[in-house]
Design a protein around this motif. Structure first.
Motif, mmCIF file in Angstrom:
data_model
loop_
_atom_site.group_PDB
_atom_site.id
_atom_site.type_symbol
_atom_site.label_atom_id
_atom_site.label_comp_id
_atom_site.label_asym_id
_atom_site.label_seq_id
_atom_site.Cartn_x
_atom_site.Cartn_y
_atom_site.Cartn_z
ATOM 1 N N VAL A 47 85.458 43.610 -56.402
ATOM 2 C CA VAL A 47 84.718 43.445 -55.149
ATOM 3 C C VAL A 47 83.225 43.637 -55.414
ATOM 4 C CG1 VAL A 47 84.307 44.474 -52.873
ATOM 5 C CG2 VAL A 47 86.639 44.113 -53.672
ATOM 6 N N ALA A 48 82.921 44.668 -56.191
ATOM 7 C CA ALA A 48 81.520 44.941 -56.519
ATOM 8 C C ALA A 48 80.882 43.725 -57.185
ATOM 9 C CB ALA A 48 81.436 46.155 -57.435
ATOM 10 N N ASP A 49 81.642 43.105 -58.059
ATOM 11 C CA ASP A 49 81.173 41.918 -58.768
ATOM 12 C C ASP A 49 80.835 40.778 -57.809
ATOM 13 O OD1 ASP A 49 80.949 41.969 -61.523
ATOM 14 O OD2 ASP A 49 82.311 40.233 -61.699
ATOM 15 N N ILE A 50 81.724 40.541 -56.860
ATOM 16 C CA ILE A 50 81.501 39.464 -55.884
ATOM 17 C C ILE A 50 80.268 39.773 -55.044
ATOM 18 C CG2 ILE A 50 82.457 38.186 -53.928
ATOM 19 C CD1 ILE A 50 85.267 38.890 -54.950
ATOM 20 N N ILE A 113 82.585 35.935 -43.587
ATOM 21 C CA ILE A 113 83.352 35.360 -44.699
ATOM 22 C C ILE A 113 84.422 34.406 -44.145
ATOM 23 C CG2 ILE A 113 84.921 35.858 -46.637
ATOM 24 C CD1 ILE A 113 82.086 36.790 -47.168
ATOM 25 N N GLU A 114 85.119 34.869 -43.108
ATOM 26 C CA GLU A 114 86.153 34.014 -42.505
ATOM 27 C C GLU A 114 85.565 32.703 -42.015
ATOM 28 O OE1 GLU A 114 88.005 36.476 -39.558
ATOM 29 O OE2 GLU A 114 89.355 37.367 -41.046
ATOM 30 N N GLU A 115 84.377 32.802 -41.420
ATOM 31 C CA GLU A 115 83.770 31.596 -40.851
ATOM 32 C C GLU A 115 82.975 30.795 -41.875
ATOM 33 O OE1 GLU A 115 81.814 33.074 -37.328
ATOM 34 O OE2 GLU A 115 83.765 33.800 -36.658
ATOM 35 N N GLY A 116 82.920 31.287 -43.102
ATOM 36 C CA GLY A 116 82.201 30.570 -44.153
ATOM 37 C C GLY A 116 80.697 30.542 -43.931
ATOM 38 N N GLU A 117 80.165 31.520 -43.153
ATOM 39 C CA GLU A 117 78.723 31.547 -42.873
ATOM 40 C C GLU A 117 77.931 32.136 -44.036
ATOM 41 O OE1 GLU A 117 77.715 33.594 -39.242
ATOM 42 O OE2 GLU A 117 79.295 32.498 -38.197
ATOM 43 N N SER A 133 85.740 31.525 -53.883
ATOM 44 C CA SER A 133 87.048 30.869 -53.861
ATOM 45 C C SER A 133 87.862 31.506 -52.735
ATOM 46 C CB SER A 133 87.761 31.081 -55.194
ATOM 47 O OG SER A 133 88.073 32.455 -55.345
ATOM 48 N N GLU A 134 88.973 30.857 -52.372
ATOM 49 C CA GLU A 134 89.823 31.421 -51.319
ATOM 50 C C GLU A 134 90.302 32.817 -51.717
ATOM 51 O OE1 GLU A 134 90.265 30.309 -48.218
ATOM 52 O OE2 GLU A 134 88.804 28.787 -48.818
ATOM 53 N N GLU A 138 89.610 36.341 -49.738
ATOM 54 C CA GLU A 138 90.697 37.211 -49.303
ATOM 55 C C GLU A 138 90.471 38.633 -49.817
ATOM 56 O OE1 GLU A 138 94.541 35.258 -49.871
ATOM 57 O OE2 GLU A 138 95.424 37.272 -49.798
ATOM 58 N N LEU A 139 90.061 38.723 -51.071
ATOM 59 C CA LEU A 139 89.809 40.028 -51.675
ATOM 60 C C LEU A 139 88.738 40.783 -50.895
ATOM 61 C CD1 LEU A 139 90.776 41.451 -54.352
ATOM 62 C CD2 LEU A 139 88.600 40.729 -55.334
ATOM 63 N N LEU A 140 87.663 40.073 -50.563
ATOM 64 C CA LEU A 140 86.541 40.675 -49.847
ATOM 65 C C LEU A 140 86.942 41.116 -48.442
ATOM 66 C CD1 LEU A 140 83.777 40.994 -51.095
ATOM 67 C CD2 LEU A 140 83.029 38.914 -49.943
#
Ligand code: HEC
Length: 155
Positions: A47-50, A113-117, A133-134, A138-140
């Motif tokens: 998560v930290a990486d993302i 994130i869900e809305e891709g904003e 990626s999907e 999901e992870l986030l």
């Protein structure tokens, strides 16, 4: 060359050079951020990486400026995003935030994130490594939900 075109080109070049000295300067950065969300080893490294790759350039004090980001007038637009992004959410000030703000921001994160904003599409175009990626989304989202519950429980 046609004289008018020549003068126009010179004028444009002069204006371009001149504006490099005008306008706002780059938002400050800092490598020492003891209040940063990721300074405390509590976050899943994936998560930290993302977050670092896709969000930290606008939502922390650890902004890394590619060379083109310093060239006006593009820089004015980019600095605006960074200032505005930090105002909304600055991960480098995480520990100083109130519990209620933390929970609200974690909820906002799942929403954007869900809305891709987020990350902003203009950013992803220049930083393909920030395209989520999907599985990363999901992870986030799962992290933000779980972490929000942990924050609520903490004193
Ligand atoms: C290019 C800069 C940039 C990047 C990269 C970026 N953001 Fe943002 N973010 C902004 C700006 C500017 C705003 C405020 C304006 C807006 O809401 O569009 C914002 C707003 C937000 C908000 C508050 C929105 C709201 O409706 O309350 C959240 C939450 C957020 N970003 C999360 C993220 C996350 C998570 C990432 C990484 C996956 C990310 N951002 C990546 C610039 C960025």
């Amino acid at each position: 060359m046609n004289k008018i075109i020549k003068y126009l080109l010179i004028a444009f070049a002069a204006i371009f050079l001149l504006i490099q000295f005008l306008g706002p300067s780059a938002p400050a950065t800092s490598t020492e951020n003891p209040e940063d969300l990721l300074a405390v080893p509590q976050i899943d490294p994936q998560v930290a990486d993302i977050l670092r790759t896709a969000c930290y350039n606008c939502h922390s004090m650890e902004t890394k400026y590619p060379f083109y980001s310093r060239i006006a007038p593009l820089s004015w637009w980019i600095y605006g995003h960074i200032n505005h992004g930090r105002e909304e959410l600055n991960f480098s000030a995480w520990e100083s935030m109130k519990k209620s703000s933390k929970v609200r921001k974690l909820k906002d994160i799942t929403e954007v994130i869900e809305e891709g904003e987020m990350p902003m599409s203009s950013y992803v175009n220049m930083h393909p490594e920030a395209r989520l990626s999907e599985a990363q989304k999901e992870l986030l989202i799962n992290w933000a939900n779980t972490f929000a519950r942990e924050v609520v429980k903490k004193k």
